[in-house]
Structure formats: structure tokens, C-alpha cells
Design a protein around this motif. Structure first.
Motif, mmCIF file in Angstrom:
data_model
loop_
_atom_site.group_PDB
_atom_site.id
_atom_site.type_symbol
_atom_site.label_atom_id
_atom_site.label_comp_id
_atom_site.label_asym_id
_atom_site.label_seq_id
_atom_site.Cartn_x
_atom_site.Cartn_y
_atom_site.Cartn_z
ATOM 1 N N ARG A 1 0.831 -1.207 0.000
ATOM 2 C CA ARG A 1 0.000 0.000 0.000
ATOM 3 C C ARG A 1 0.864 1.255 0.000
ATOM 4 O O ARG A 1 1.745 1.412 0.822
ATOM 5 C CB ARG A 1 -0.912 -0.014 1.220
ATOM 6 C CG ARG A 1 -1.929 1.103 1.237
ATOM 7 C CD ARG A 1 -2.905 0.905 2.400
ATOM 8 N NE ARG A 1 -3.862 1.972 2.455
ATOM 9 C CZ ARG A 1 -3.643 3.125 3.075
ATOM 10 N NH1 ARG A 1 -2.519 3.345 3.706
ATOM 11 N NH2 ARG A 1 -4.569 4.061 3.081
ATOM 12 N N ASP A 2 0.570 2.142 -0.930
ATOM 13 C CA ASP A 2 1.231 3.441 -1.003
ATOM 14 C C ASP A 2 0.411 4.418 -0.171
ATOM 15 O O ASP A 2 -0.741 4.718 -0.515
ATOM 16 C CB ASP A 2 1.313 3.901 -2.470
ATOM 17 C CG ASP A 2 2.131 5.159 -2.647
ATOM 18 O OD1 ASP A 2 2.039 6.074 -1.807
ATOM 19 O OD2 ASP A 2 2.859 5.234 -3.650
ATOM 20 N N THR A 3 0.978 4.906 0.928
ATOM 21 C CA THR A 3 0.225 5.781 1.832
ATOM 22 C C THR A 3 -0.080 7.133 1.202
ATOM 23 O O THR A 3 -1.079 7.756 1.532
ATOM 24 C CB THR A 3 0.978 6.000 3.156
ATOM 25 O OG1 THR A 3 2.263 6.543 2.868
ATOM 26 C CG2 THR A 3 1.113 4.714 3.921
ATOM 27 N N LYS A 4 0.771 7.585 0.291
ATOM 28 C CA LYS A 4 0.564 8.901 -0.323
ATOM 29 C C LYS A 4 -0.449 8.841 -1.460
ATOM 30 O O LYS A 4 -1.182 9.790 -1.691
ATOM 31 C CB LYS A 4 1.891 9.453 -0.832
ATOM 32 C CG LYS A 4 2.854 9.752 0.307
ATOM 33 C CD LYS A 4 4.163 10.286 -0.201
ATOM 34 C CE LYS A 4 5.049 10.529 1.012
ATOM 35 N NZ LYS A 4 6.434 10.349 0.736
ATOM 36 N N ASN A 5 -0.458 7.729 -2.173
ATOM 37 C CA ASN A 5 -1.372 7.585 -3.300
ATOM 38 C C ASN A 5 -1.785 6.126 -3.431
ATOM 39 O O ASN A 5 -1.127 5.349 -4.110
ATOM 40 C CB ASN A 5 -0.719 8.075 -4.598
ATOM 41 C CG ASN A 5 -1.687 8.076 -5.755
ATOM 42 O OD1 ASN A 5 -2.809 7.594 -5.657
ATOM 43 N ND2 ASN A 5 -1.247 8.628 -6.875
ATOM 44 N N PRO A 6 -2.890 5.743 -2.786
ATOM 45 C CA PRO A 6 -3.319 4.341 -2.821
ATOM 46 C C PRO A 6 -3.497 3.785 -4.234
ATOM 47 O O PRO A 6 -3.418 2.585 -4.435
ATOM 48 C CB PRO A 6 -4.646 4.346 -2.065
ATOM 49 C CG PRO A 6 -4.544 5.530 -1.163
ATOM 50 C CD PRO A 6 -3.753 6.553 -1.937
ATOM 51 N N ARG A 7 -3.726 4.642 -5.227
ATOM 52 C CA ARG A 7 -3.859 4.154 -6.602
ATOM 53 C C ARG A 7 -2.539 3.618 -7.140
ATOM 54 O O ARG A 7 -2.515 2.902 -8.130
ATOM 55 C CB ARG A 7 -4.376 5.263 -7.511
ATOM 56 C CG ARG A 7 -5.820 5.596 -7.219
ATOM 57 C CD ARG A 7 -6.343 6.607 -8.180
ATOM 58 N NE ARG A 7 -7.743 6.862 -7.856
ATOM 59 C CZ ARG A 7 -8.438 7.821 -8.368
ATOM 60 N NH1 ARG A 7 -7.903 8.635 -9.248
ATOM 61 N NH2 ARG A 7 -9.693 7.982 -8.027
ATOM 62 N N LYS A 8 -1.444 3.972 -6.478
ATOM 63 C CA LYS A 8 -0.133 3.456 -6.873
ATOM 64 C C LYS A 8 0.242 2.207 -6.084
ATOM 65 O O LYS A 8 1.340 1.685 -6.225
ATOM 66 C CB LYS A 8 0.946 4.530 -6.686
ATOM 67 C CG LYS A 8 0.846 5.654 -7.687
ATOM 68 C CD LYS A 8 2.024 6.583 -7.550
ATOM 69 C CE LYS A 8 1.983 7.666 -8.610
ATOM 70 N NZ LYS A 8 3.140 8.552 -8.507
ATOM 71 N N SER A 9 -0.666 1.736 -5.255
ATOM 72 C CA SER A 9 -0.414 0.498 -4.524
ATOM 73 C C SER A 9 -0.248 -0.641 -5.518
ATOM 74 O O SER A 9 -0.769 -0.600 -6.630
ATOM 75 C CB SER A 9 -1.569 0.196 -3.572
ATOM 76 O OG SER A 9 -1.658 1.190 -2.573
ATOM 77 N N VAL A 10 0.501 -1.664 -5.094
ATOM 78 C CA VAL A 10 0.762 -2.821 -5.957
ATOM 79 C C VAL A 10 0.167 -4.062 -5.303
ATOM 80 O O VAL A 10 0.428 -4.346 -4.138
ATOM 81 C CB VAL A 10 2.285 -3.004 -6.168
ATOM 82 C CG1 VAL A 10 2.566 -4.259 -6.970
ATOM 83 C CG2 VAL A 10 2.878 -1.781 -6.844
ATOM 84 N N ASP A 11 -0.648 -4.781 -6.077
ATOM 85 C CA ASP A 11 -1.254 -6.023 -5.611
ATOM 86 C C ASP A 11 -0.672 -7.180 -6.415
ATOM 87 O O ASP A 11 -0.640 -7.134 -7.648
ATOM 88 C CB ASP A 11 -2.770 -5.993 -5.806
ATOM 89 C CG ASP A 11 -3.458 -4.932 -4.954
ATOM 90 O OD1 ASP A 11 -2.861 -4.493 -3.956
ATOM 91 O OD2 ASP A 11 -4.586 -4.553 -5.289
ATOM 92 N N LEU A 12 -0.219 -8.207 -5.706
ATOM 93 C CA LEU A 12 0.399 -9.368 -6.330
ATOM 94 C C LEU A 12 -0.277 -10.641 -5.843
ATOM 95 O O LEU A 12 -0.803 -10.680 -4.729
ATOM 96 C CB LEU A 12 1.889 -9.438 -5.988
ATOM 97 C CG LEU A 12 2.730 -8.203 -6.313
ATOM 98 C CD1 LEU A 12 4.117 -8.347 -5.710
ATOM 99 C CD2 LEU A 12 2.806 -7.999 -7.814
#
Length: 116
Positions: A86-97
């Protein structure tokens, strides 16, 4: 965006997995896999899924954890481990694997594309 507790991140990720796997009749365990009779985070028609979420840059997985997930699979369901970074600054940049056994992956690909 602010940091979240691991419990909140896990629940958020589990709900997202249920949403995107709704075509496979996915459902979240009410206890998030903590109860004896329902000890997996997300189940679907074809998979049992342990969901892990972190705001860190890495996540360590031991073979013993994979063995636990594999042993929770039942009725020929395939075990998966899903990871969210999870990217705390921009959740849209979070990566799911998604991690799965290579043989299970090959079997799925053969079902989609046929055997060579």
C-alpha cells in the motif's frame, strides 16, 4: 493519505479481492480467517486466499506459511497468497500481487489455451 493499521489494511484488501473475484463467487471470512471453522481470509469457487497487506517496501514469506495456506485448500481449490504493498501517499499506486504454485499456474494456462 494516512497510514492504516494492519487490520484495516487487511480488511480493505480482502474486500477488494472479493469484489474483483465476484465472478468466482468469492466471499470474505467474517473473522478474517481467525476462526477454526473458517480459517482462510477469502474463499471462492476455485481458490482459497490468504491476503497480506503492508505499507512497507518488502514482505517476507517463509515456506512454512505457504505450507499452511496449501493445507487450508479443500475440495480441489487452489491456494493463493495475495500481497498488497500500500502506497500511503497515493493508494492508486499500490501494488497487488498474487503468488501461487507453478504447477497450478500451468494447469490454469492449459485450461485457457489448451495443451501444446
Amino acid at each position: 493519505m494516512e497510514a492504516k493499521s494492519t487490520t484495516d489494511m487487511g480488511k480493505e484488501f480482502e474486500l477488494e479481492l472479493v469484489r474483483v473475484l465476484s465472478f468466482d463467487k468469492a466471499r470474505r471470512s467474517p473473522s478474517s480467517g481467525a476462526s477454526f471453522h473458517d480459517n482462510i481470509d477469502v474463499t471462492s469457487e476455485h481458490f482459497v486466499i490468504e491476503a497480506e497487506a503492508t505499507e512497507k517496501k518488502s514482505y517476507s514469506v517463509k515456506l512454512s506459511f505457504w505450507d499452511e495456506v496449501r493445507h487450508k485448500a479443500y475440495n480441489n481449490k487452489k491456494p493463493l497468497i495475495a500481497f498488497r504493498f500500500r502506497d500511503t501517499k497515493n493508494p492508486r499506486k499500490s501494488v497487488d500481487l498474487i503468488a501461487m504454485d507453478k504447477n497450478d499456474f500451468v494447469e490454469l494456462m492449459e485450461k485457457i489455451y489448451g495443451r501444446p
